[in-house]
Scaffold this motif. Structure first.
Motif, PDB file in Angstrom:
ATOM      1  N   SER A 127      62.227 -33.135 -18.091  1.00 19.07           N
ATOM      2  CA  SER A 127      60.998 -33.926 -18.165  1.00 19.07           C
ATOM      3  C   SER A 127      60.628 -34.195 -19.616  1.00 19.07           C
ATOM      4  CB  SER A 127      59.853 -33.187 -17.467  1.00 19.07           C
ATOM      5  OG  SER A 127      60.112 -33.043 -16.085  1.00 19.07           O
ATOM      6  N   ASN A 128      60.240 -35.447 -19.879  1.00 22.90           N
ATOM      7  CA  ASN A 128      59.775 -35.865 -21.206  1.00 22.90           C
ATOM      8  C   ASN A 128      60.842 -35.752 -22.298  1.00 22.90           C
ATOM      9  OD1 ASN A 128      56.971 -36.531 -20.630  1.00 22.90           O
ATOM     10  ND2 ASN A 128      56.686 -34.351 -20.269  1.00 22.90           N
ATOM     11  N   GLU A 129      62.122 -35.830 -21.927  1.00 29.33           N
ATOM     12  CA  GLU A 129      63.155 -35.702 -22.964  1.00 29.33           C
ATOM     13  C   GLU A 129      63.576 -37.041 -23.557  1.00 29.33           C
ATOM     14  OE1 GLU A 129      67.298 -34.927 -22.185  1.00 29.33           O
ATOM     15  OE2 GLU A 129      66.961 -34.958 -20.033  1.00 29.33           O
ATOM     16  N   PHE A 130      63.347 -38.155 -22.855  1.00 25.39           N
ATOM     17  CA  PHE A 130      63.901 -39.427 -23.312  1.00 25.39           C
ATOM     18  C   PHE A 130      62.959 -40.122 -24.295  1.00 25.39           C
ATOM     19  CE2 PHE A 130      65.871 -38.937 -19.012  1.00 25.39           C
ATOM     20  CZ  PHE A 130      67.123 -38.602 -19.491  1.00 25.39           C
ATOM     21  N   ILE A 131      63.563 -40.928 -25.179  1.00 22.65           N
ATOM     22  CA  ILE A 131      62.862 -41.526 -26.307  1.00 22.65           C
ATOM     23  C   ILE A 131      62.749 -43.030 -26.086  1.00 22.65           C
ATOM     24  CG2 ILE A 131      62.950 -41.896 -28.801  1.00 22.65           C
ATOM     25  CD1 ILE A 131      64.533 -39.295 -29.013  1.00 22.65           C
ATOM     26  N   CYS A 151      68.289 -46.664 -24.385  1.00 19.86           N
ATOM     27  CA  CYS A 151      69.318 -46.543 -23.352  1.00 19.86           C
ATOM     28  C   CYS A 151      70.172 -47.804 -23.368  1.00 19.86           C
ATOM     29  CB  CYS A 151      68.716 -46.306 -21.966  1.00 19.86           C
ATOM     30  SG  CYS A 151      67.556 -47.568 -21.388  1.00 19.86           S
ATOM     31  N   ALA A 152      71.424 -47.655 -22.963  1.00 16.71           N
ATOM     32  CA  ALA A 152      72.343 -48.790 -23.001  1.00 16.71           C
ATOM     33  C   ALA A 152      73.443 -48.593 -21.979  1.00 16.71           C
ATOM     34  CB  ALA A 152      72.945 -48.948 -24.397  1.00 16.71           C
ATOM     35  N   TYR A 153      73.931 -49.713 -21.432  1.00 15.34           N
ATOM     36  CA  TYR A 153      75.057 -49.706 -20.495  1.00 15.34           C
ATOM     37  C   TYR A 153      76.297 -50.226 -21.197  1.00 15.34           C
ATOM     38  CZ  TYR A 153      78.122 -51.178 -16.683  1.00 15.34           C
ATOM     39  OH  TYR A 153      79.198 -51.364 -15.850  1.00 15.34           O
ATOM     40  N   SER A 154      77.400 -49.493 -21.071  1.00 15.31           N
ATOM     41  CA  SER A 154      78.667 -49.898 -21.678  1.00 15.31           C
ATOM     42  C   SER A 154      79.558 -50.507 -20.601  1.00 15.31           C
ATOM     43  CB  SER A 154      79.362 -48.695 -22.321  1.00 15.31           C
ATOM     44  OG  SER A 154      80.674 -49.043 -22.723  1.00 15.31           O
ATOM     45  N   GLU A 155      79.835 -51.812 -20.709  1.00 11.34           N
ATOM     46  CA  GLU A 155      80.713 -52.462 -19.732  1.00 11.34           C
ATOM     47  C   GLU A 155      82.132 -51.930 -19.833  1.00 11.34           C
ATOM     48  OE1 GLU A 155      80.569 -56.659 -19.973  1.00 11.34           O
ATOM     49  OE2 GLU A 155      78.427 -56.824 -19.506  1.00 11.34           O
ATOM     50  N   GLN A 156      82.540 -51.532 -21.014  1.00  8.62           N
ATOM     51  CA  GLN A 156      83.909 -51.063 -21.199  1.00  8.62           C
ATOM     52  C   GLN A 156      84.148 -49.731 -20.496  1.00  8.62           C
ATOM     53  OE1 GLN A 156      85.790 -49.897 -25.205  1.00  8.62           O
ATOM     54  NE2 GLN A 156      86.511 -51.983 -24.834  1.00  8.62           N
ATOM     55  N   SER A 157      83.209 -48.788 -20.634  1.00  9.67           N
ATOM     56  CA  SER A 157      83.378 -47.474 -20.010  1.00  9.67           C
ATOM     57  C   SER A 157      82.697 -47.368 -18.651  1.00  9.67           C
ATOM     58  CB  SER A 157      82.821 -46.389 -20.941  1.00  9.67           C
ATOM     59  OG  SER A 157      81.417 -46.521 -21.072  1.00  9.67           O
ATOM     60  N   GLY A 158      81.783 -48.283 -18.364  1.00  8.93           N
ATOM     61  CA  GLY A 158      81.054 -48.219 -17.098  1.00  8.93           C
ATOM     62  C   GLY A 158      80.007 -47.131 -17.066  1.00  8.93           C
ATOM     63  N   SER A 159      79.613 -46.613 -18.218  1.00  4.72           N
ATOM     64  CA  SER A 159      78.647 -45.521 -18.259  1.00  4.72           C
ATOM     65  C   SER A 159      77.353 -45.977 -18.921  1.00  4.72           C
ATOM     66  CB  SER A 159      79.223 -44.317 -19.007  1.00  4.72           C
ATOM     67  OG  SER A 159      79.492 -44.661 -20.353  1.00  4.72           O
ATOM     68  N   ILE A 160      76.292 -45.220 -18.657  1.00  4.55           N
ATOM     69  CA  ILE A 160      75.003 -45.432 -19.308  1.00  4.55           C
ATOM     70  C   ILE A 160      74.758 -44.270 -20.256  1.00  4.55           C
ATOM     71  CG2 ILE A 160      72.501 -45.471 -18.936  1.00  4.55           C
ATOM     72  CD1 ILE A 160      72.987 -47.024 -16.384  1.00  4.55           C
ATOM     73  N   VAL A 161      74.327 -44.580 -21.462  1.00  2.64           N
ATOM     74  CA  VAL A 161      73.995 -43.549 -22.441  1.00  2.64           C
ATOM     75  C   VAL A 161      72.510 -43.652 -22.760  1.00  2.64           C
ATOM     76  CG1 VAL A 161      76.279 -43.303 -23.452  1.00  2.64           C
ATOM     77  CG2 VAL A 161      74.761 -45.084 -24.298  1.00  2.64           C
ATOM     78  N   ILE A 162      71.882 -42.496 -22.946  1.00  2.00           N
ATOM     79  CA  ILE A 162      70.450 -42.438 -23.195  1.00  2.00           C
ATOM     80  C   ILE A 162      70.202 -41.513 -24.377  1.00  2.00           C
ATOM     81  CG2 ILE A 162      68.174 -42.040 -22.172  1.00  2.00           C
ATOM     82  CD1 ILE A 162      69.488 -42.044 -19.432  1.00  2.00           C
ATOM     83  N   GLY A 163      69.351 -41.935 -25.280  1.00  2.00           N
ATOM     84  CA  GLY A 163      68.945 -41.075 -26.374  1.00  2.00           C
ATOM     85  C   GLY A 163      67.888 -40.093 -25.902  1.00  2.00           C
ATOM     86  N   SER A 164      68.110 -38.827 -26.192  1.00  2.00           N
ATOM     87  CA  SER A 164      67.221 -37.765 -25.744  1.00  2.00           C
ATOM     88  C   SER A 164      66.777 -36.934 -26.934  1.00  2.00           C
ATOM     89  CB  SER A 164      67.945 -36.875 -24.725  1.00  2.00           C
ATOM     90  OG  SER A 164      67.294 -35.637 -24.555  1.00  2.00           O
ATOM     91  N   ARG A 165      65.646 -36.259 -26.782  1.00  7.28           N
ATOM     92  CA  ARG A 165      65.207 -35.336 -27.823  1.00  7.28           C
ATOM     93  C   ARG A 165      66.167 -34.164 -27.978  1.00  7.28           C
ATOM     94  NH1 ARG A 165      60.346 -37.249 -25.673  1.00  7.28           N
ATOM     95  NH2 ARG A 165      58.864 -37.947 -27.246  1.00  7.28           N
ATOM     96  N   TYR A 166      67.073 -34.000 -27.011  1.00  6.69           N
ATOM     97  CA  TYR A 166      67.981 -32.857 -27.022  1.00  6.69           C
ATOM     98  C   TYR A 166      69.435 -33.294 -27.128  1.00  6.69           C
ATOM     99  CZ  TYR A 166      63.614 -30.996 -25.285  1.00  6.69           C
ATOM    100  OH  TYR A 166      62.286 -30.679 -25.137  1.00  6.69           O
TER     101      TYR A 166
END
Length: 721
Positions: free
Chosen positions: A566-570, A574-589
Motif C-alpha cells: 500500500s502507498n508504494e507507487f509514485i 508506469c510503462a508498458y513494454s511492447e517488446q517484453s510484454g511486461s509492465i514496469v512501475i516505479g516504487s518507493r521500494y
C-alpha cells in the motif's frame, strides 16, 4: 560531449513480507505458536502466554487461561493442554474439560496433534489418540529403548497416516503400526524436532536439529537429507513448496524438484522477513503463509511471485527508499529509470547503465535518439554514438529550463517551460511557441503536470486543474476534469483519453466528447499513473493495481497482501513494454515488473466471510469457529455479530439478508440486533458482488420465548376471563 555509461547489475530485491496490522501501527507480537482456526482466522500465543485471535482485521485477546506457550496445541476448535498428570481441552470462551488422567506419578512432558488425533507423552509412556477423544493407545518407553541404549528417550513430535503413527524423538524416527514399534532407518540419525505429512504423495518431511529430510513413505529408498547446520523449528507446505523454518532463517524446498533456496531478507526493510528464528508457520489455504519470528509475525502470499522487484542503484550504500523513481519504456528493449539524481537504462537481463548524471524530469525517444528534460535545458542523446548535445546552445528560442516533453508518431516534440508551451520539429529544428494564452485565465496561476503528444499538431496537456487538448493551435479545456484535480498521468489511443488525477481517474472520448468517471475499486484511494496493454488499461493507485476494459469496467484488482505494498507507487511512474510484454512501475521500494497476462490469468484469492465473535448483551459468548453454533439468546437481550474477511479484506465490503429482508449493505463489519423477537433467526452474509450460495455463509441464533408469550399463558388468560 561523449557519454561514458557506468554499468552495473540490477540487484533483485527480496520478496515482500507483510506485517500484521497491529505491528504496522507500532505494536509488537512476539508469537511463539500459531494455529489456524477451523473456519479461518489465526490463533497466536506469545512469549507472555497471551492468546489472541486474528480475524484478518483485528485482534481479540482471551483472558484468564490456564496454559502457557510450551504445553498447548489447538486442534478441532479447542485448546488442548496439560497440567501435571491431566490432559484438558477448552473451547475459546468455553468450559474446561478434563479429557484424560495418567497415573499420579506420571507428569505429561509433551503433547501435540498429528493427522486427525491428539498425542501426549509422559516420562514412561506415549499416548496416541484415536477417533474417540478420551481413548488412547499406550506405548511404553521401554519399547523405544530396545532400539537405543543411552540417554532417556524424549518424544518431540508424532503424526498419523494410513493407520500408522510416525513418532519423532531425540534419538530418531519410529513407526507404530499394528501394535508394534519399529525404528525407521532414515538417512539421518539424529534428534527429530518436528514432522510434516504431505498426504497427496504420502511423503514425510522430517525436521532435525541439523537439517531437513524428505522421506517418501511408499518409496523409502528415495529419501533425501538436506544438511542445514541449524535447528529446524517449524515445517509447513503449500501447493508448490515445503517451508522450512529454522533458528537462522527460512528455506523454500520445491516440492517437485526438491531444489532448496534460503529466503533472503533485508533487516533494515520494514517489510522484510524480520528476525532469524522462525518459530511457527501456518498456511492459510489461499497461497498465503503466516510466519512467527523472534521479531514479529509476517504474512507472505505466493501470488507475489508474479512480481519481480529490483533495485537499479549503483551505490550499495543507498537506501531502497527513493524520493523519485520513474520508469518509461525503451523501444530498443528494457526501460528507462529516472531517479532523483540520474537517468538509468535497464535491459532485459537486469543490467543497468547510468546514462546521465543529474536531475532529469522527462524524456522522449525515437530509435537511437533520446531527448531528456534537465535542469540545464533540453538535451539530445545519440545512443549509437554515445554523444550528448545541449540543444539550447545550437537552437535559438529554446527555453533554458524544460519540465515535460513528449514525442508522438510524427516529428514534433512537445515541451513546456512553466506555462509556456512549445512544439519542436526534431528534423527541421523549428520551434513553434504557443506562449501561455492556451490556459483558461480563471485558473491562473496554474502548473503543467503532464504532456502527451498525439501527433505533429495535437497534444494533451495535463495541469493542476484538469485536462487541455491542443489541436492545430487551438486550446480546448475539458471542464468536467476540474473536480479531479491535478493530472498525474495520461495515456491515449485514436479517440480515448485515460487520465489518472489526484482525486480520481476518468475516461474521455474525444470523438463523441463524452466524459466518464472511472469507478475506483476502493473509495478514497489516490491514482498515481495509468498505462495500457493489449486493450486493457491498468490504473496504478495507492491501493494497488486495477485493470479496466476499454469501456471502463473493472476486470481485476490486486493490492496488499498479494505482491504489492500500500502507498508504494509514485506519481506518473508506469510503462508498458511492447517488446517484453511486461509492465514496469516505479516504487518507493525499487522497480516492480509484472506480466499483465499472467495477472489476468491468475485471479487473486477471493476472501471468505468469517464470523469472528458473537456477543449477547455486551458479553462475548463465542470467539472463532462459531458458524455452526446456534446461541441461545434471552428475550430482551441484544445480539452483536462481528464479521471479517479472511485472510484480508483488500477493499471488499459485506452484504447480508435475513428472513424478512433481501440483500443490503452492511455498515462496517458488525451487525447489531436490538431485542430480536422470539424464535429462530437466520442471517446470510456474503462479499458484496458475490452472493452465490457457495460464497455466502449462514448464521442462526435462537431467542427464547418468555413465559408471558407462551401458548399456556394465553390459554390461562382466556380461561381466567
Amino acid at each position: 560531449m561523449l557519454l561514458a555509461p557506468l554499468v552495473s547489475v540490477s540487484k533483485p530485491l527480496p520478496p515482500v513480507f507483510y506485517p500484521l496490522s497491529l505491528q504496522a501501527n507500532g505494536q509488537f507480537l512476539a508469537a511463539k505458536q500459531l494455529f489456524p482456526g477451523v473456519e479461518g482466522g489465526l490463533w497466536s500465543i506469545d512469549v507472555h502466554n497471551r492468546v489472541r485471535f486474528y480475524d484478518g482485521t483485528r485482534f481479540i485477546e482471551l483472558d484468564n487461561l490456564a496454559f502457557d506457550n510450551n504445553d498447548v496445541t489447538f486442534f478441532r476448535g479447542q485448546f488442548w493442554y496439560a497440567k501435571a498428570n491431566k490432559l484438558f481441552s477448552q473451547q475459546p470462551l468455553g468450559e474446561v474439560n478434563q479429557v484424560f488422567t495418567t497415573k499420579l506419578t506420571e507428569h505429561i512432558q509433551s503433547l501435540g496433534h498429528g493427522g486427525e488425533n491428539v498425542w501426549f507423552a509422559t516420562d514412561n509412556q506415549v499416548y496416541l489418540g484415536n477417533e474417540h477423544p478420551s481413548r488412547f493407545e499406550i506405548i511404553s518407553m521401554d519399547e523405544f529403548e530396545r532400539f537405543y541404549g543411552g540417554v532417556g528417550v524424549k518424544i518431540t513430535a508424532a503424526i498419523e497416516t494410513r493407520g500408522a503413527w510416525y513418532i519423532g524423538t531425540n534419538v530418531g524416527l519410529y513407526r507404530w503400526q499394528y501394535g508394534e514399534l519399529d525404528y525407521v532407518g532414515t538417512v539421518h540419525r539424529g534428534a527429530v524436532s518436528t514432522l510434516l505429512l504431505e498426504p497427496e504423495s504420502n511423503r514425510l518431511v522430517i525436521g532435525y536439529h541439523s537439517g531437513v529430510e524428505v522421506f517418501p513413505l511408499d518409496e523409502p529408498m528415495q529419501r533425501i537429507f538436506f544438511p542445514l547446520g541449524q535447528h529446524v523449528l517449524s515445517l509447513e507446505s503449500t501447493a508448490s513448496h515445503f517451508w522450512v523454518g529454522t533458528e537462522q532463517g527460512l528455506y523454500w524446498l520445491e516440492r517437485d524438484t526438491l531444489d532448496l533456496e534460503q529466503v533472503e531478507f533485508n533487516p533494515h526493510d520494514e517489510f522484510g522477513l524480520a528476525g532469524d528464528k522462525i518459530y511457527a508457520l501456518v498456511a492459510d489455504g489461499t497461497l498465503g503463509m503466516w510466519i512467527a519470528t523472534n521479531n514479529g509475525v509476517r504474512y507472505f502470499s505466493e501470488y507475489g511471485k508474479l512480481f519481480e522487484r529490483i533495485s537499479v542503484s549503483i551505490d550499495e550504500n543507498l537506501n531502497r527508499l527513493e524520493p523519485k523513481l520513474e520508469v518509461m519504456d525503451n523501444p530498443l528493449g528494457g526501460y528507462w529509470v529516472i531517479t532523483s539524481s540520474a537517468l538509468y537504462a535497464v535491459d532485459e537481463e537486469g543490467e543497468s547503465a547510468m546514462i546521465y548524471w543529474g536531475k532529469v524530469s522527462s524524456l522522449a525517444q525515437r530509435e537511437q535518439h533520446l531527448w531528456i528534460a534537465t535542469e540545464r535545458g533540453l538535451m539530445h542523446l545519440d545512443l549509437d554514438a554515445y554523444q550528448i548535445t545541449a540543444l539550447r546552445q545550437k537552437i535559438d528560442n529554446m527555453p533554458a529550463q524544460v519540465e515535460h516533453i513528449s514525442l508522438g508518431s510524427g516529428d514534433t516534440l512537445w515541451l513546456n517551460d512553466g506555462l509556456r508551451l512549445l512544439s519542436f520539429n526534431v528534423e527541421t529544428e523549428q520551434i513553434n511557441d504557443f506562449g501561455d494564452d492556451w490556459v483558461v485565465s480563471d485558473y491562473l496561476p496554474a502548473k503543467v503536470t503532464e504532456i502527451y503528444a498525439l501527433g505533429d499538431n495535437k497534444a494533451l496537456v495535463g495541469t493542476d486543474h484538469g485536462l487541455y487538448i491542443i489541436d492545430h493551435g487551438l486550446s480546448r479545456y475539458i471542464g468536467a476534469s476540474a473536480p479531479f484535480g491535478s493530472v498525474t498521468e495520461l495515456v491515449a489511443d485514436e479517440h480515448q483519453i485515460w487520465a489518472a488525477s489526484s482525486y480520481g481517474a476518468f475516461l474521455y472520448d474525444d470523438q463523441g466528447q463524452t466524459f466518464t468517471r472511472l469507478e475506483l475499486f476502493q473509495d478514497s484511494t489516490r491514482p498515481v499513473c495509468v498505462t495500457q496493454s493489449d486493450g486493457i488499461f491498468w490504473l496504478v493507485s495507492s491501493a494497488g493495481l486495477t485493470a479496466y476494459t476499454g469501456t471502463g469496467e473493472i476486470v481485476r484488482h490486486l493490492g496488499a497482501p498479494y505482491g504489492v505494498i500500500s502507498n508504494e507507487f509514485i506519481n506518473g511512474s508506469c510503462a508498458y513494454s511492447e517488446q517484453s510484454g511486461s509492465i514496469v512501475i516505479g516504487s518507493r521500494y525499487g522497480i516492480v515488473e509484472f506480466d499483465p497476462k499472467r495477472i489476468l490469468d491468475n485471479p487473486v484469492p477471493t476472501p471468505s466471510v468469517l464470523i469472528s465473535q458473537v456477543s449477547v448483551s455486551n458479553t462475548a459468548r463465542h470467539l472463532g469457529d462459531v458458524q455452526d453454533v446456534i446461541p441461545n439468546v434471552g428475550y430482551g437481550d441484544s445480539v452483536a455479530i462481528q464479521f471479517s474477511l479472511w485472510p484480508s479484506a483488500q477493499g471488499h465490503s459485506l452484504v447480508y439478508r435475513t428472513d424478512d429482508y433481501d440483500w443490503q449493505d452492511m455498515q462496517g463489519f458488525q451487525l447489531n440486533i436490538d431485542k430480536p423477537s422470539p424464535g429462530l433467526h437466520s442471517i446470510e452474509v456474503a462479499v458484496k458482488g458475490n452472493t452465490s450460495p457457495d460464497s455466502s455463509i449462514q448464521f442462526s441464533y435462537q431467542v427464547s420465548t418468555p413465559w408471558f408469550m407462551t401458548g399456556m399463558f394465553y390459554l390461562f388468560m382466556a380461561l381466567s376471563s
